[in-house]
Design an enzyme around this catalytic site. Structure first.
Site, PDB file in Angstrom:
ATOM      1  N   LYS A  87     -44.549   6.489   5.786  1.00  0.00           N
ATOM      2  CA  LYS A  87     -45.577   6.036   6.727  1.00  0.00           C
ATOM      3  C   LYS A  87     -45.724   4.533   6.662  1.00  0.00           C
ATOM      4  O   LYS A  87     -46.205   3.909   7.586  1.00  0.00           O
ATOM      5  CB  LYS A  87     -46.939   6.622   6.328  1.00  0.00           C
ATOM      6  CG  LYS A  87     -47.057   8.094   6.445  1.00  0.00           C
ATOM      7  CD  LYS A  87     -48.383   8.536   5.794  1.00  0.00           C
ATOM      8  CE  LYS A  87     -48.236   9.864   5.124  1.00  0.00           C
ATOM      9  NZ  LYS A  87     -49.204  10.109   4.079  1.00  0.00           N
TER      10      LYS A  87
ATOM     11  N   LYS B 236     -44.619   0.340  -4.878  1.00  0.00           N
ATOM     12  CA  LYS B 236     -45.751   0.097  -3.985  1.00  0.00           C
ATOM     13  C   LYS B 236     -46.572  -1.130  -4.357  1.00  0.00           C
ATOM     14  O   LYS B 236     -47.471  -1.511  -3.622  1.00  0.00           O
ATOM     15  CB  LYS B 236     -46.672   1.330  -3.931  1.00  0.00           C
ATOM     16  CG  LYS B 236     -46.017   2.512  -3.229  1.00  0.00           C
ATOM     17  CD  LYS B 236     -47.010   3.576  -2.841  1.00  0.00           C
ATOM     18  CE  LYS B 236     -46.317   4.682  -2.046  1.00  0.00           C
ATOM     19  NZ  LYS B 236     -47.164   5.833  -1.821  1.00  0.00           N
TER      20      LYS B 236
ATOM     21  N   LYS C 190     -36.662   5.934   1.549  1.00  0.00           N
ATOM     22  CA  LYS C 190     -37.145   7.212   2.067  1.00  0.00           C
ATOM     23  C   LYS C 190     -37.939   6.987   3.360  1.00  0.00           C
ATOM     24  O   LYS C 190     -38.511   5.909   3.558  1.00  0.00           O
ATOM     25  CB  LYS C 190     -37.955   7.969   1.017  1.00  0.00           C
ATOM     26  CG  LYS C 190     -39.288   7.397   0.676  1.00  0.00           C
ATOM     27  CD  LYS C 190     -40.088   8.370  -0.206  1.00  0.00           C
ATOM     28  CE  LYS C 190     -41.475   7.817  -0.426  1.00  0.00           C
ATOM     29  NZ  LYS C 190     -42.399   8.727  -1.062  1.00  0.00           N
TER      30      LYS C 190
HETATM   31  P1  AMP Z   1     -47.100  10.930   1.009  1.00  0.00           P
HETATM   32  O1  AMP Z   1     -46.805  10.740   2.452  1.00  0.00           O
HETATM   33  O2  AMP Z   1     -46.450   9.895   0.150  1.00  0.00           O
HETATM   34  O3  AMP Z   1     -48.547  11.196   0.719  1.00  0.00           O
HETATM   35  O4  AMP Z   1     -46.344  12.271   0.600  1.00  0.00           O
HETATM   36  C1  AMP Z   1     -46.835  13.556   0.879  1.00  0.00           C
HETATM   37  C2  AMP Z   1     -45.808  14.609   0.518  1.00  0.00           C
HETATM   38  O5  AMP Z   1     -44.665  14.470   1.363  1.00  0.00           O
HETATM   39  C3  AMP Z   1     -45.299  14.528  -0.925  1.00  0.00           C
HETATM   40  O6  AMP Z   1     -45.137  15.820  -1.448  1.00  0.00           O
HETATM   41  C4  AMP Z   1     -43.973  13.836  -0.797  1.00  0.00           C
HETATM   42  O7  AMP Z   1     -43.076  14.247  -1.793  1.00  0.00           O
HETATM   43  C5  AMP Z   1     -43.493  14.304   0.570  1.00  0.00           C
HETATM   44  N1  AMP Z   1     -42.679  13.273   1.208  1.00  0.00           N
HETATM   45  C6  AMP Z   1     -43.092  12.043   1.618  1.00  0.00           C
HETATM   46  N2  AMP Z   1     -42.085  11.348   2.167  1.00  0.00           N
HETATM   47  C7  AMP Z   1     -40.989  12.159   2.084  1.00  0.00           C
HETATM   48  C8  AMP Z   1     -39.629  12.011   2.477  1.00  0.00           C
HETATM   49  N3  AMP Z   1     -39.188  10.926   3.079  1.00  0.00           N
HETATM   50  N4  AMP Z   1     -38.787  13.057   2.239  1.00  0.00           N
HETATM   51  C9  AMP Z   1     -39.233  14.186   1.660  1.00  0.00           C
HETATM   52  N5  AMP Z   1     -40.490  14.393   1.264  1.00  0.00           N
HETATM   53  C10 AMP Z   1     -41.372  13.402   1.480  1.00  0.00           C
END
Ligand code: AMP
Ligand code: TRP
Length: 329
Positions: A198, A112, A195
């Protein structure tokens, strides 16, 4: 009763990866565990400050998503992280335990940070220590997160170990990740090596929870695949197709092998059409509920204000406990 904590950064639209990786299970935990679900806005600012209205609306959007996927403010403590000052205070204490060598290994910081590392902010580097503070502040036992967060859980346990060792007391509990065995990491629809996220520029790379039926259909039919006709050949060398099979399997609970068999003679197009329908069936009711909650700001404000008073009771007590052990009070 064991305690669970998990949070999502309010940095925009939540997507299918957030849902399958973590959110989908949260509502089931509510009856079995004491649950804390913060909206981690202090983590969100590590990506940079944005327009004030958008920032506030992102918090409402995340809260609406929590409620739309079944979180119940009567059962769980749902709150905004920055409303509880103890997160930052504990963060500072833990910053004097967490070693730079360990932080240097965190892949999220590397992925990041801007190209020129000299421009990366301290907050982004220290992010995992704030996450450790979130977890330790509520004395959690289990942390349901996606696979990408495991490193941060390990770092939290390192910090806990060092603290306990120094004070010769088993005062802080070790924590465990709670992974969803049904779904692995959900990948971008444009590139099976990244992955779903957002922050990827192209909206075609993800299914947002608020996408319309038509848009979901279009995104899945246009999702990158490969030149193979069938699903049952060399899937391990075909990351994009493998990802679609994983999504199918995570939503229907059918095994990947069964899905491959089922589509053996039908080709990728039919598979994609069916997958789009399955996603629509699961996601559009959530999107609709999210919009309804999002439009009721009074209700959302009320939840945040109740959550704040409940969370602060625990935070204050646990932080005082830690300060007491250190000798600060
Ligand atoms: P974030 O959007 O990075 O704040 O992630 C929030 C939660 O969603 C965390 O527990 C991440 O591990 C999960 N997460 C985010 N992106 C993915 C993805 N592409 N696949 C699976 N889990 C995800
Ligand atoms: N770092 C997590 C993510 O990006 C979000 C998070 C912050 C979190 N604090 C937490 C998750 C505490 C679980 C527990 O997904």
């Amino acid at each position: 009763m064991k305690t669970i904590i998990s949070g999502i950064q309010p940095t925009g639209n939540l997507h299918l990866g957030n849902y399958l990786g973590t959110l989908a299970k949260w509502n089931e935990y509510q009856t079995e565990y004491k649950c804390f679900f913060p909206i981690v806005d202090l983590h969100a600012i590590t990506a940079g400050f944005i327009n004030k209205e958008t920032f506030k609306n992102n918090i409402y959007k995340s809260l609406a998503a929590y409620l739309a996927t079944g979180l119940d403010p009567k059962k769980s403590i749902i709150f905004q992280q920055s409303n509880i000052a103890e997160h930052c205070e504990l963060f500072w204490i833990l910053s004097n335990i967490a070693q730079m060598g360990k932080l240097n290994r965190m892949t999220q910081f590397k992925s990041k940070s801007p190209e020129n590392q000299q421009h990366a902010v301290l907050g982004l580097y220290a992010y995992p220590v704030l996450m450790a503070a979130d977890i330790i502040l509520y004395n959690a036992d289990l942390v349901p997160v996606g696979e990408d967060q495991i490193q941060h859980i390990e770092l939290t346990n390192d910090i806990i170990g060092s603290f306990n060792h120094h004070y010769q007391e088993n005062i802080l509990k070790n924590i465990q990740p709670l992974l969803q065995n049904s779904s692995k990491r959900i990948m971008s629809l444009r590139n099976g090596e990244n992955k779903m996220s957002k922050s990827e520029e192209s909206d075609m790379s993800r299914i947002n929870l608020t996408d319309s039926k038509e848009l979901i259909h279009k995104k899945i039919l246009k999702a990158k695949t490969d030149l193979y006709y069938n699903l049952d050949q060399d899937l391990d060398k075909r990351p994009e197709t493998q990802n679609l099979v994983n999504i199918f399997s995570s939503l229907t609970k059918e095994s990947e092998i069964d899905i491959q068999k089922q589509y053996r003679s039908q080709g990728l197009k039919k598979f994609k059409q069916d997958l789009a329908e399955i996603i629509i069936e699961h996601i559009t009711p959530i999107g609709k509920a999210m919009n309804e909650y999002y439009n009721d700001k009074n209700y959302l404000d009320n939840i945040l204000s109740n959550g704040k008073s409940k969370a602060s009771e625990y935070a204050e007590r646990n932080l005082n406990n830690i300060k007491n052990i250190i000798g600060m009070i």
